[in-house]
Scaffold this motif. Structure first.
Motif, PDB file in Angstrom:
ATOM      1  N   THR A   1       0.759  -0.917   0.035  1.00  0.00           N
ATOM      2  CA  THR A   1      -0.019   0.521  -0.214  1.00  0.00           C
ATOM      3  C   THR A   1       1.574   1.111  -0.153  1.00  0.00           C
ATOM      4  O   THR A   1       0.768   2.243  -0.975  1.00  0.00           O
ATOM      5  CB  THR A   1      -0.874   0.227   1.155  1.00  0.00           C
ATOM      6  N   LEU A   2       1.892   1.176   0.971  1.00  0.00           N
ATOM      7  CA  LEU A   2       2.594   2.574   0.714  1.00  0.00           C
ATOM      8  C   LEU A   2       3.683   2.601  -0.537  1.00  0.00           C
ATOM      9  O   LEU A   2       4.053   3.943  -0.907  1.00  0.00           O
ATOM     10  CB  LEU A   2       3.696   2.256   1.908  1.00  0.00           C
ATOM     11  N   LYS A   3       3.745   1.648  -1.397  1.00  0.00           N
ATOM     12  CA  LYS A   3       4.754   1.625  -2.025  1.00  0.00           C
ATOM     13  C   LYS A   3       3.633   1.745  -3.076  1.00  0.00           C
ATOM     14  O   LYS A   3       4.352   3.531  -4.172  1.00  0.00           O
ATOM     15  CB  LYS A   3       5.140   0.063  -2.612  1.00  0.00           C
ATOM     16  N   GLN A   4       2.907   1.418  -3.516  1.00  0.00           N
ATOM     17  CA  GLN A   4       1.763   2.927  -4.391  1.00  0.00           C
ATOM     18  C   GLN A   4       1.381   4.212  -3.637  1.00  0.00           C
ATOM     19  O   GLN A   4       1.015   5.062  -4.423  1.00  0.00           O
ATOM     20  CB  GLN A   4       0.257   1.889  -4.083  1.00  0.00           C
ATOM     21  N   LEU A   5       1.305   5.166  -2.491  1.00  0.00           N
ATOM     22  CA  LEU A   5       0.603   5.423  -2.173  1.00  0.00           C
ATOM     23  C   LEU A   5       2.143   6.671  -2.092  1.00  0.00           C
ATOM     24  O   LEU A   5       1.613   7.972  -2.465  1.00  0.00           O
ATOM     25  CB  LEU A   5       0.361   5.553  -1.236  1.00  0.00           C
ATOM     26  N   LEU A   6       3.302   6.143  -2.456  1.00  0.00           N
ATOM     27  CA  LEU A   6       4.896   7.676  -1.997  1.00  0.00           C
ATOM     28  C   LEU A   6       4.684   8.286  -2.841  1.00  0.00           C
ATOM     29  O   LEU A   6       4.391   9.702  -2.585  1.00  0.00           O
ATOM     30  CB  LEU A   6       5.349   6.247  -2.044  1.00  0.00           C
ATOM     31  N   PRO A   7       4.070   7.941  -4.988  1.00  0.00           N
ATOM     32  CA  PRO A   7       4.332   8.691  -6.345  1.00  0.00           C
ATOM     33  C   PRO A   7       3.028   9.295  -5.744  1.00  0.00           C
ATOM     34  O   PRO A   7       3.327  10.606  -6.499  1.00  0.00           O
ATOM     35  CB  PRO A   7       4.785   7.870  -7.121  1.00  0.00           C
ATOM     36  N   LEU A   8       2.123   9.565  -4.760  1.00  0.00           N
ATOM     37  CA  LEU A   8       0.833  10.754  -5.214  1.00  0.00           C
ATOM     38  C   LEU A   8       0.995  11.331  -4.169  1.00  0.00           C
ATOM     39  O   LEU A   8       0.089  12.377  -4.389  1.00  0.00           O
ATOM     40  CB  LEU A   8      -0.500   9.331  -5.095  1.00  0.00           C
ATOM     41  N   LEU A   9       1.801  11.351  -3.104  1.00  0.00           N
ATOM     42  CA  LEU A   9       2.317  12.248  -2.229  1.00  0.00           C
ATOM     43  C   LEU A   9       3.351  14.025  -2.424  1.00  0.00           C
ATOM     44  O   LEU A   9       3.870  13.401  -3.127  1.00  0.00           O
ATOM     45  CB  LEU A   9       2.473  11.598  -0.855  1.00  0.00           C
ATOM     46  N   ALA A  10       3.022  14.504  -2.001  1.00  0.00           N
ATOM     47  CA  ALA A  10       3.458  15.503  -1.830  1.00  0.00           C
ATOM     48  C   ALA A  10       4.395  16.554  -0.835  1.00  0.00           C
ATOM     49  O   ALA A  10       3.670  15.521   0.029  1.00  0.00           O
ATOM     50  CB  ALA A  10       2.939  17.481  -2.323  1.00  0.00           C
TER      51      ALA A  10
ATOM     52  N   THR B   1      12.003   5.774   3.585  1.00  0.00           N
ATOM     53  CA  THR B   1      11.872   5.839   2.796  1.00  0.00           C
ATOM     54  C   THR B   1      11.055   7.329   3.124  1.00  0.00           C
ATOM     55  O   THR B   1      10.775   7.992   0.837  1.00  0.00           O
ATOM     56  CB  THR B   1      11.119   4.544   2.095  1.00  0.00           C
ATOM     57  N   PHE B   2       9.884   7.760   3.559  1.00  0.00           N
ATOM     58  CA  PHE B   2       8.667   8.768   3.093  1.00  0.00           C
ATOM     59  C   PHE B   2       9.592  10.128   3.261  1.00  0.00           C
ATOM     60  O   PHE B   2       9.947  11.197   2.543  1.00  0.00           O
ATOM     61  CB  PHE B   2       7.961   8.896   4.230  1.00  0.00           C
ATOM     62  N   ALA B   3      10.763   9.996   4.447  1.00  0.00           N
ATOM     63  CA  ALA B   3      11.387  11.217   5.150  1.00  0.00           C
ATOM     64  C   ALA B   3      12.410  11.767   3.782  1.00  0.00           C
ATOM     65  O   ALA B   3      12.371  12.857   3.591  1.00  0.00           O
ATOM     66  CB  ALA B   3      12.208  10.542   5.593  1.00  0.00           C
ATOM     67  N   ALA B   4      13.019  10.584   2.496  1.00  0.00           N
ATOM     68  CA  ALA B   4      13.503  10.884   1.974  1.00  0.00           C
ATOM     69  C   ALA B   4      12.969  11.808   0.240  1.00  0.00           C
ATOM     70  O   ALA B   4      13.678  12.417  -0.207  1.00  0.00           O
ATOM     71  CB  ALA B   4      14.189  10.147   1.089  1.00  0.00           C
ATOM     72  N   GLN B   5      11.890  11.833   0.645  1.00  0.00           N
ATOM     73  CA  GLN B   5      11.076  12.733  -0.500  1.00  0.00           C
ATOM     74  C   GLN B   5      10.214  13.983   0.560  1.00  0.00           C
ATOM     75  O   GLN B   5       8.846  13.606   0.350  1.00  0.00           O
ATOM     76  CB  GLN B   5       9.901  11.700  -0.157  1.00  0.00           C
TER      77      GLN B   5
END
Length: 301
Positions: A76-85, A107-111
């Motif tokens: 779920t997180l893999k699909q969600l990550l590219p959708l977020l800002a 992983t999320f902190a890097a974005q």
């Protein structure tokens, strides 16, 4: 506050309902159409995909995950990550292993996306009673989510708090569940002893009700035990099989890694595993050993 809820199982749906009742705008996603329909009947909105869910939220977005630990959370997180800002916040309210949480947070902190882990306790009673929330994450990120936590908790100033950095929320919930294992095992063993004292013909529900008030062993868990005994004092129709969802195992693993003795929690986990062995080879071998060294009789199947 505008909140996205991912995972509309019973607990996720109840949390969405509590948030809606608290004045928040909730948009929920679940792959099951029936789950989305049920959410809408409770006053929230639904989306038929993760992309549609993210699009329906105001930036900076807040998304709460209530999906099973492990591969489903990762997927779920893999699909969600590219959708977020940058600036968005993801809260994992499930029972993830804290080590997985720390990895995911990096992983999320890097974005530049905030990641919060929220150990959540309350079960099916959380909708009415509120949830106990053990929260890990950056202090400022947790503070921004305060309105959500205050609504889900039993009271604005009770039953929730930031316990430390990312991973600490799920770690604390893991230990919470390990303690729960031990408490449940103690109650179960005690009531079993009472039941086996047949000459007294004890009313176990009555005993539980007595203990609920003034006793040093009173607890919400005892309240629930009393309710179960009122419904089915002989436990008729219930198989002696006790499942576990992983937290007890992780707690025992952590105790070993930290060189901390935890015999009660460990034994309660072993008892759950033992409950699943309907054809115990070890017990059969023990009987055979007694027969070999002492000529003790073997009971046939």
């Amino acid at each position: 506050m505008n909140i996205g809820m991912i995972g509309l199982g019973r607990m996720g749906a109840n949390m969405a309902q509590r948030l809606t009742g608290g004045g928040h705008q909730v948009v929920g996603f679940d792959p099951k159409p029936d789950a989305r329909k049920a959410l809408e009947s409770k006053g929230a909105h639904s989306a038929d995909s993760l992309a549609a869910l993210v699009a329906a939220l105001h930036a900076p977005r807040a998304l709460w995950l209530m999906v099973p630990a492990g591969d489903i959370t990762d997927s779920t997180l893999k699909q969600l990550l590219p959708l977020l800002a940058p600036g968005d916040t993801v809260i994992d309210g499930g029972n993830s292993n804290y080590k997985d949480t720390m990895r995911r947070a990096q992983t999320f902190a890097a974005q530049q996306i905030h990641y919060i882990d929220c150990g959540t306790s309350g079960g099916v009673w959380g909708l009415a009673e509120g949830y106990s929330l053990m929260i890990g994450g950056e202090a400022a990120a947790v503070e921004r989510m305060r309105p959500i936590f205050e609504t889900l908790a039993p009271a604005k100033d009770q039953g929730w708090g930031r316990v430390g950095p990312v991973g600490s929320g799920h770690f604390t919930k893991m230990i919470h569940n390990g303690i729960e294992y031990g408490m449940m095992q103690a109650y179960a063993e005690g009531f079993s002893i009472l039941r086996h004292k047949q000459e007294f013909a004890l009313d176990l529900h009555e005993v539980a009700e007595i203990w609920r008030y003034g006793s040093v062993v009173r607890s919400w868990l005892l309240d629930l035990t009393a309710a179960a005994l009122a419904k089915n004092p002989s436990m008729t129709g219930i198989a002696p099989y006790v499942a576990d969802s992983g937290e007890g195992r992780w707690t025992v693993d952590e105790a070993i890694d930290l060189n901390v003795p935890a015999p009660v929690i460990t034994q309660s986990l072993i008892e759950r595993l033992r409950s699943r062995d309907n054809d115990s080879y070890s017990d059969k071998l023990l009987s055979a050993m007694r027969n070999e060294f002492g000529g003790h009789p073997i009971k046939s199947e």
